[in-house]
Design a protein around this motif. Structure first.
Motif, PDB file in Angstrom:
ATOM      1  N   LEU A 372     -14.786 -20.986  95.622  1.00  0.00           N
ATOM      2  CA  LEU A 372     -15.077 -22.062  96.580  1.00  0.00           C
ATOM      3  C   LEU A 372     -16.436 -22.651  96.240  1.00  0.00           C
ATOM      4  O   LEU A 372     -17.298 -21.953  95.702  1.00  0.00           O
ATOM      5  N   ILE A 373     -16.624 -23.913  96.605  1.00  0.00           N
ATOM      6  CA  ILE A 373     -17.890 -24.586  96.302  1.00  0.00           C
ATOM      7  C   ILE A 373     -18.365 -25.309  97.561  1.00  0.00           C
ATOM      8  O   ILE A 373     -17.557 -25.880  98.293  1.00  0.00           O
ATOM      9  N   ALA A 374     -19.676 -25.283  97.798  1.00  0.00           N
ATOM     10  CA  ALA A 374     -20.243 -26.105  98.885  1.00  0.00           C
ATOM     11  C   ALA A 374     -21.546 -26.698  98.367  1.00  0.00           C
ATOM     12  O   ALA A 374     -22.278 -26.050  97.619  1.00  0.00           O
ATOM     13  N   THR A 375     -21.823 -27.943  98.745  1.00  0.00           N
ATOM     14  CA  THR A 375     -23.049 -28.572  98.245  1.00  0.00           C
ATOM     15  C   THR A 375     -23.794 -29.261  99.386  1.00  0.00           C
ATOM     16  O   THR A 375     -23.221 -29.600 100.413  1.00  0.00           O
ATOM     17  N   SER A 376     -25.113 -29.428  99.185  1.00  0.00           N
ATOM     18  CA  SER A 376     -25.898 -30.314 100.033  1.00  0.00           C
ATOM     19  C   SER A 376     -26.844 -31.019  99.074  1.00  0.00           C
ATOM     20  O   SER A 376     -26.793 -30.788  97.868  1.00  0.00           O
ATOM     21  N   GLU A 377     -27.766 -31.829  99.633  1.00  0.00           N
ATOM     22  CA  GLU A 377     -28.664 -32.582  98.773  1.00  0.00           C
ATOM     23  C   GLU A 377     -29.516 -31.670  97.892  1.00  0.00           C
ATOM     24  O   GLU A 377     -29.859 -32.018  96.767  1.00  0.00           O
ATOM     25  N   ILE A 378     -29.842 -30.486  98.404  1.00  0.00           N
ATOM     26  CA  ILE A 378     -30.754 -29.616  97.637  1.00  0.00           C
ATOM     27  C   ILE A 378     -30.174 -28.229  97.342  1.00  0.00           C
ATOM     28  O   ILE A 378     -30.904 -27.304  97.029  1.00  0.00           O
ATOM     29  N   LYS A 379     -28.860 -28.056  97.412  1.00  0.00           N
ATOM     30  CA  LYS A 379     -28.286 -26.754  97.017  1.00  0.00           C
ATOM     31  C   LYS A 379     -26.836 -26.882  96.555  1.00  0.00           C
ATOM     32  O   LYS A 379     -26.134 -27.826  96.939  1.00  0.00           O
ATOM     33  N   ILE A 380     -26.443 -25.950  95.689  1.00  0.00           N
ATOM     34  CA  ILE A 380     -25.020 -25.789  95.369  1.00  0.00           C
ATOM     35  C   ILE A 380     -24.692 -24.313  95.550  1.00  0.00           C
ATOM     36  O   ILE A 380     -25.396 -23.450  95.027  1.00  0.00           O
ATOM     37  N   SER A 381     -23.643 -24.031  96.323  1.00  0.00           N
ATOM     38  CA  SER A 381     -23.223 -22.648  96.556  1.00  0.00           C
ATOM     39  C   SER A 381     -21.827 -22.439  95.992  1.00  0.00           C
ATOM     40  O   SER A 381     -20.984 -23.336  96.091  1.00  0.00           O
ATOM     41  N   VAL A 382     -21.600 -21.243  95.456  1.00  0.00           N
ATOM     42  CA  VAL A 382     -20.245 -20.885  95.029  1.00  0.00           C
ATOM     43  C   VAL A 382     -19.878 -19.533  95.622  1.00  0.00           C
ATOM     44  O   VAL A 382     -20.738 -18.663  95.761  1.00  0.00           O
ATOM     45  N   ALA A 383     -18.609 -19.388  95.968  1.00  0.00           N
ATOM     46  CA  ALA A 383     -18.111 -18.073  96.371  1.00  0.00           C
ATOM     47  C   ALA A 383     -17.422 -17.475  95.158  1.00  0.00           C
ATOM     48  O   ALA A 383     -16.607 -18.139  94.509  1.00  0.00           O
ATOM     49  N   ILE A 384     -17.789 -16.237  94.826  1.00  0.00           N
ATOM     50  CA  ILE A 384     -17.213 -15.554  93.659  1.00  0.00           C
ATOM     51  C   ILE A 384     -16.906 -14.103  94.026  1.00  0.00           C
ATOM     52  O   ILE A 384     -17.348 -13.627  95.085  1.00  0.00           O
ATOM     53  N   ASP A 385     -16.169 -13.420  93.148  1.00  0.00           N
ATOM     54  CA  ASP A 385     -15.884 -11.999  93.356  1.00  0.00           C
ATOM     55  C   ASP A 385     -17.212 -11.228  93.402  1.00  0.00           C
ATOM     56  O   ASP A 385     -18.078 -11.435  92.550  1.00  0.00           O
ATOM     57  N   GLU A 386     -17.342 -10.330  94.388  1.00  0.00           N
ATOM     58  CA  GLU A 386     -18.625  -9.645  94.578  1.00  0.00           C
ATOM     59  C   GLU A 386     -19.063  -8.845  93.358  1.00  0.00           C
ATOM     60  O   GLU A 386     -20.249  -8.655  93.124  1.00  0.00           O
ATOM     61  N   LYS A 387     -18.080  -8.396  92.554  1.00  0.00           N
ATOM     62  CA  LYS A 387     -18.476  -7.558  91.409  1.00  0.00           C
ATOM     63  C   LYS A 387     -19.308  -8.345  90.387  1.00  0.00           C
ATOM     64  O   LYS A 387     -19.993  -7.756  89.561  1.00  0.00           O
ATOM     65  N   TYR A 388     -19.277  -9.684  90.476  1.00  0.00           N
ATOM     66  CA  TYR A 388     -20.043 -10.500  89.524  1.00  0.00           C
ATOM     67  C   TYR A 388     -21.407 -10.938  90.068  1.00  0.00           C
ATOM     68  O   TYR A 388     -22.083 -11.743  89.439  1.00  0.00           O
ATOM     69  N   LEU A 389     -21.777 -10.444  91.245  1.00  0.00           N
ATOM     70  CA  LEU A 389     -22.999 -10.949  91.881  1.00  0.00           C
ATOM     71  C   LEU A 389     -24.230 -10.868  90.961  1.00  0.00           C
ATOM     72  O   LEU A 389     -24.886 -11.879  90.685  1.00  0.00           O
ATOM     73  N   GLU A 390     -24.532  -9.663  90.480  1.00  0.00           N
ATOM     74  CA  GLU A 390     -25.751  -9.474  89.668  1.00  0.00           C
ATOM     75  C   GLU A 390     -25.694 -10.348  88.422  1.00  0.00           C
ATOM     76  O   GLU A 390     -26.668 -11.009  88.066  1.00  0.00           O
ATOM     77  N   LEU A 391     -24.523 -10.325  87.749  1.00  0.00           N
ATOM     78  CA  LEU A 391     -24.363 -11.100  86.517  1.00  0.00           C
ATOM     79  C   LEU A 391     -24.587 -12.587  86.789  1.00  0.00           C
ATOM     80  O   LEU A 391     -25.286 -13.284  86.034  1.00  0.00           O
ATOM     81  N   ALA A 392     -24.019 -13.085  87.886  1.00  0.00           N
ATOM     82  CA  ALA A 392     -24.156 -14.512  88.207  1.00  0.00           C
ATOM     83  C   ALA A 392     -25.622 -14.852  88.483  1.00  0.00           C
ATOM     84  O   ALA A 392     -26.147 -15.833  87.954  1.00  0.00           O
ATOM     85  N   VAL A 393     -26.295 -14.041  89.281  1.00  0.00           N
ATOM     86  CA  VAL A 393     -27.690 -14.337  89.631  1.00  0.00           C
ATOM     87  C   VAL A 393     -28.544 -14.341  88.361  1.00  0.00           C
ATOM     88  O   VAL A 393     -29.316 -15.269  88.117  1.00  0.00           O
ATOM     89  N   ARG A 394     -28.361 -13.320  87.531  1.00  0.00           N
ATOM     90  CA  ARG A 394     -29.221 -13.227  86.335  1.00  0.00           C
ATOM     91  C   ARG A 394     -28.919 -14.345  85.351  1.00  0.00           C
ATOM     92  O   ARG A 394     -29.833 -14.926  84.760  1.00  0.00           O
ATOM     93  N   SER A 395     -27.640 -14.661  85.145  1.00  0.00           N
ATOM     94  CA  SER A 395     -27.349 -15.690  84.137  1.00  0.00           C
ATOM     95  C   SER A 395     -27.784 -17.071  84.639  1.00  0.00           C
ATOM     96  O   SER A 395     -28.291 -17.883  83.858  1.00  0.00           O
ATOM     97  N   LEU A 396     -27.683 -17.331  85.944  1.00  0.00           N
ATOM     98  CA  LEU A 396     -28.152 -18.629  86.458  1.00  0.00           C
ATOM     99  C   LEU A 396     -29.685 -18.688  86.418  1.00  0.00           C
ATOM    100  O   LEU A 396     -30.266 -19.725  86.101  1.00  0.00           O
ATOM    101  N   HIS A 397     -30.316 -17.567  86.693  1.00  0.00           N
ATOM    102  CA  HIS A 397     -31.786 -17.522  86.655  1.00  0.00           C
ATOM    103  C   HIS A 397     -32.268 -17.882  85.256  1.00  0.00           C
ATOM    104  O   HIS A 397     -33.232 -18.635  85.081  1.00  0.00           O
ATOM    105  N   SER A 398     -31.560 -17.384  84.265  1.00  0.00           N
ATOM    106  CA  SER A 398     -31.959 -17.685  82.895  1.00  0.00           C
ATOM    107  C   SER A 398     -31.547 -19.120  82.508  1.00  0.00           C
ATOM    108  O   SER A 398     -32.335 -19.860  81.923  1.00  0.00           O
TER     109      SER A 398
END
Ligand code: ADP
Ligand code: ASP
Ligand code: MG
Length: 406
Positions: A372-398
């Motif tokens: 799922l995706i949600a956006t506002s003027e200053i954010k984009i959010s995605v809903a993903i499988d919880e097992k990917y949380l750390e991987l998603a945060v780290r890869s987006l941070h980089s």
């Protein structure tokens, strides 16, 4: 001489050693000529312990009695701190929320502060006595004790700072400021010296628990100067500023996440205007907060309707949806209680395109499916499988070059 409201969180007062160390810090500030009002949380783990005791006695504890129980943690820490300060030759007095004249509405467990009268605090301050106030609690105008929701001591501190017109509200915690993301998930996260109020509001509302969302909202309403800093180290921490930050803002300045998401989907509902209201009315009537919503037309005249709720509300929402699904003639209802939400936030997004494509490309390269995706003027959010949380945060941070060495 400045007047500061200083709040110390659970880890900061988590043991007698920590209480003594915070008492030293308070004594130094006072000897440097500052006036202080101190707000404390319960000692680390104490509120969770109390919640668990209640659930061992009752599956569905009465909200009034729950507040009576879980507000006691703060009473312990403030009394011990007052004693520790008195031992250092300072005058200090512990005050419950009621004695600090914090008036709330009557929603037990998630009460909102309606007003704060400062007579008691003013009197103590004028006598050179340091008020040590219990965070997280207040009372209704009927005299009932209430609590402000988990993490609510932040809001107590901001409300007192607003009422006292303090020079600054200082939130002392176990990290030395607000980072580009939770440093416990991404050790390369970078501490920010300043963050705009707007960005802090988004980060908190999207799960960054370093400040309770209501404390940021409250600070914004009264323009309270707010700073996050460490009770373990020295340093200037992070200032939440109401001004524009000079220079070109980065596209993305931070990443937040929320672990406990669940989605519910009604498959094959009629594709017409009032369906959303029919589905969501019983959910909101039950006090369940709906977060992301997606409506997809599948075949002519039919649609799938998906929304997310907190994981704890998933089974209740599912039960409420069954009769709605039947009356709408939906094919079936499905749920997924194993999701998390990851969001990128930045005021610079207003003037940049390409954040969404870089975000989806990065997640795609890691094989992470966006549900799922949600956006506002200053954010984009995605809903993903919880097992990917750390991987998603780290890869987006980089991918958004947020690390220290960039
Ligand atoms: P306290 O008990 O002092 O209120 P909390 O645990 O509520 O402390 O909040 C501090 C925690 O917030 C940090 O230990 C950190 O793990 C987490 N956190 C989440 N997002 C961020 C962020 N962007 N910057 C700093 N800390 C964050
Ligand atoms: N003790 C409460 C909690 O654990 C309030 C707070 O720490 O801010 O949620
Ligand atoms: Mg907290």
């Amino acid at each position: 001489m400045a007047l500061y409201v200083q709040k110390f969180g659970g880890t900061s007062v988590g043991s007698l050693e920590r209480i003594e160390s915070v008492a030293d810090r308070i004594a130094r500030s006072v000897r440097n000529g500052h006036q202080l009002v101190v707000v404390l949380s319960a000692m680390a783990g104490e509120t969770n312990r109390l919640v668990s005791l209640a659930h061992q006695v009752s599956a569905d504890p009465d909200p009034r009695e729950m507040d009576m129980l879980i507000s006691t943690g703060e009473q312990i820490s403030i009394a011990l701190m007052a004693m520790a300060l008195q031992k250092r030759g300072l005058q200090a007095q512990a005050l419950l929320g009621d004695q600090a004249q914090i008036l709330t509405d009557d929603r037990h467990g998630k009460a909102r502060i309606k007003s704060v009268a400062t007579d008691n605090l003013d009197r103590l301050l004028s006598q050179g006595i340091i008020p040590i106030v219990a965070g997280f609690q207040g009372r209704t105008d009927q005299g009932e004790l209430t609590t402000l929701g988990r993490g609510g001591s932040d809001t107590t501190a901001v409300a007192l700072a607003a009422a006292l017109k303090a020079d600054e509200c200082q939130i002392y915690t176990d990290v030395d400021g607000v980072y580009t993301t939770d440093p416990r998930i991404e050790p390369k996260a970078r501490k920010m010296d300043v963050i705009t109020f707007e960005e802090m509001l988004e980060l908190s509302s999207l799960g960054a628990k370093v400040l309770q969302i209501r404390s940021v909202e409250y600070a914004g309403r009264y323009n309270v100067p707010l700073r996050v800093l460490s009770s373990f180290d020295s340093g200037e921490g992070t200032l939440i500023t109401y001004d524009q930050i000079d220079g070109q803002p980065p596209m993305v300045s931070g990443i937040a996440f929320n672990r406990d998401e669940a989605s519910l989907t009604l498959v094959g509902v009629p594709d017409r205007a009032n369906v959303a209201a029919q589905i969501l009315t019983p959910i909101s009537a039950a006090g369940i907060e709906v977060d992301m919503i997606v409506h997809t037309t599948t075949v002519a005249g039919q649609a799938d309707f998906t929304f997310t709720v907190h994981r704890n509300d998933c089974s209740q929402a599912l039960a409420l949806l069954q009769p709605v699904a039947q009356s709408l003639g939906a094919q079936h209802v499905k749920s997924d209680a194993g999701l998390c939400k990851v969001s990128v936030v930045g005021v610079g997004m207003k003037n940049h395109s390409g954040v969404a494509s870089r975000m989806f490309q990065t997640l795609g390269q890691e094989g992470i499916n966006v549900q799922l995706i949600a956006t506002s003027e200053i954010k984009i959010s995605v809903a993903i499988d919880e097992k990917y949380l750390e991987l998603a945060v780290r890869s987006l941070h980089s991918a958004f070059e947020l690390a220290e060495d960039n």
